[in-house]
Design a protein around this motif. Structure first.
Motif, PDB file in Angstrom:
ATOM      1  N   ASP A 187      88.251 -38.258  -9.746  1.00  0.00           N
ATOM      2  CA  ASP A 187      88.126 -39.233  -8.655  1.00  0.00           C
ATOM      3  C   ASP A 187      89.435 -39.430  -7.910  1.00  0.00           C
ATOM      4  OD1 ASP A 187      85.484 -39.591  -9.296  1.00  0.00           O
ATOM      5  OD2 ASP A 187      85.747 -41.566 -10.213  1.00  0.00           O
ATOM      6  N   VAL A 188      90.491 -39.680  -8.643  1.00  0.00           N
ATOM      7  CA  VAL A 188      91.781 -39.948  -8.009  1.00  0.00           C
ATOM      8  C   VAL A 188      92.384 -38.670  -7.451  1.00  0.00           C
ATOM      9  CG1 VAL A 188      94.146 -40.771  -8.383  1.00  0.00           C
ATOM     10  CG2 VAL A 188      92.218 -41.980  -9.423  1.00  0.00           C
ATOM     11  N   GLY A 189      92.297 -37.586  -8.219  1.00  0.00           N
ATOM     12  CA  GLY A 189      92.860 -36.326  -7.759  1.00  0.00           C
ATOM     13  C   GLY A 189      92.176 -35.787  -6.527  1.00  0.00           C
ATOM     14  N   GLY A 190      90.911 -36.122  -6.339  1.00  0.00           N
ATOM     15  CA  GLY A 190      90.163 -35.646  -5.187  1.00  0.00           C
ATOM     16  C   GLY A 190      90.281 -36.511  -3.946  1.00  0.00           C
ATOM     17  N   PHE A 213      94.358 -32.865  -4.425  1.00  0.00           N
ATOM     18  CA  PHE A 213      94.401 -31.677  -5.268  1.00  0.00           C
ATOM     19  C   PHE A 213      95.123 -30.562  -4.528  1.00  0.00           C
ATOM     20  CE2 PHE A 213      90.394 -33.233  -7.436  1.00  0.00           C
ATOM     21  CZ  PHE A 213      91.006 -33.459  -8.650  1.00  0.00           C
ATOM     22  N   ASN A 214      96.064 -29.934  -5.204  1.00  0.00           N
ATOM     23  CA  ASN A 214      96.677 -28.753  -4.613  1.00  0.00           C
ATOM     24  C   ASN A 214      95.779 -27.553  -4.928  1.00  0.00           C
ATOM     25  OD1 ASN A 214      97.346 -27.693  -7.207  1.00  0.00           O
ATOM     26  ND2 ASN A 214      99.257 -28.859  -7.218  1.00  0.00           N
ATOM     27  N   GLU A 215      96.133 -26.407  -4.405  1.00  0.00           N
ATOM     28  CA  GLU A 215      95.280 -25.228  -4.585  1.00  0.00           C
ATOM     29  C   GLU A 215      95.129 -24.845  -6.053  1.00  0.00           C
ATOM     30  OE1 GLU A 215      93.234 -23.703  -2.411  1.00  0.00           O
ATOM     31  OE2 GLU A 215      93.861 -25.398  -1.184  1.00  0.00           O
ATOM     32  N   GLU A 216      96.200 -24.962  -6.823  1.00  0.00           N
ATOM     33  CA  GLU A 216      96.136 -24.636  -8.253  1.00  0.00           C
ATOM     34  C   GLU A 216      95.161 -25.563  -8.976  1.00  0.00           C
ATOM     35  OE1 GLU A 216      96.547 -22.639 -11.660  1.00  0.00           O
ATOM     36  OE2 GLU A 216      97.397 -22.028  -9.749  1.00  0.00           O
ATOM     37  N   ASP A 223      87.503 -25.461 -10.468  1.00  0.00           N
ATOM     38  CA  ASP A 223      86.502 -24.419 -10.284  1.00  0.00           C
ATOM     39  C   ASP A 223      86.324 -23.627 -11.572  1.00  0.00           C
ATOM     40  OD1 ASP A 223      84.733 -22.809  -8.507  1.00  0.00           O
ATOM     41  OD2 ASP A 223      86.197 -21.240  -8.979  1.00  0.00           O
ATOM     42  N   PHE A 224      87.437 -23.330 -12.235  1.00  0.00           N
ATOM     43  CA  PHE A 224      87.403 -22.629 -13.517  1.00  0.00           C
ATOM     44  C   PHE A 224      86.571 -23.423 -14.535  1.00  0.00           C
ATOM     45  CE2 PHE A 224      89.279 -22.412 -17.790  1.00  0.00           C
ATOM     46  CZ  PHE A 224      89.074 -21.076 -18.085  1.00  0.00           C
ATOM     47  N   HIS A 225      86.815 -24.725 -14.625  1.00  0.00           N
ATOM     48  CA  HIS A 225      86.071 -25.560 -15.571  1.00  0.00           C
ATOM     49  C   HIS A 225      84.580 -25.578 -15.263  1.00  0.00           C
ATOM     50  CE1 HIS A 225      89.403 -26.940 -17.849  1.00  0.00           C
ATOM     51  NE2 HIS A 225      89.981 -27.565 -16.838  1.00  0.00           N
TER      52      HIS A 225
END
Length: 163
Positions: free
Chosen positions: A127-130, A135-138, A144-146
């Motif tokens: 929630d916060v990171g988005g 969110f940076n590209e990494e 996406d990996f998760h």
């Protein structure tokens, strides 16, 4: 985090500052807790199991200050560990059995509590990171990996052996 030596609650601003300082300095702790194969907390297996419940609850306390989220997202393997810990009871009988044999889990619902707190921490991280494109590209690649990866650590072998 919740009380001082005298039992008085510090101001909310001070608590947030303390949470951020802790988040910035817990790298060695994170490194110990994310390794669910060797399961050593500073070289001690029993302590790793004892901390297993408290670690997600501790992280949840940290994310109460949203400013800690970018710092926590930088710890490689933390989100993996949180996701996997939500399913230990179902898919990691080795961890459950070892915890029970060590007597580190008194209440029978501790693995449910691990999943609960891990889920809450992950929700805050997402929630916060988005928010506002934080969110940076990494970090986007990691999420996406998760979304595409099996929950169980690829280092774990179902035959009970360790790599």
């Amino acid at each position: 985090l919740n009380t001082t030596c005298h039992g008085n609650l510090p101001s909310p601003l001070l608590l947030d500052k303390i949470r951020l300082q802790i988040a910035e300095s817990i790298g060695p702790l994170v490194n110990c807790m994310i390794d669910d194969i060797s399961r050593k907390f500073y070289q001690d297996n029993t302590y790793w199991h004892m901390c297993l419940f408290y670690f997600p609850a501790f992280l949840y306390n940290l994310v109460l200050n949203k400013a800690t989220v970018p710092t926590l997202l930088q710890y490689e393997g933390l989100t993996d560990m949180l996701i996997q810990s939500m399913f230990y009871e179902m898919y990691r009988p080795d961890i459950v059995k070892e915890s029970k044999s060590l007597g580190t889990f008194v209440p029978p619902d501790n693995f449910s509590n691990i999943a609960l707190f891990a889920g809450r921490v992950l929700q805050e991280l997402v929630d916060v990171g988005g928010e506002d494109g934080r969110f940076n590209e990494e970090q986007k690649k990691r999420l996406d990996f998760h979304a595409r990866t099996p929950v169980i650590s690829t280092s774990y072998r179902f035959d009970g052996s360790r790599p």
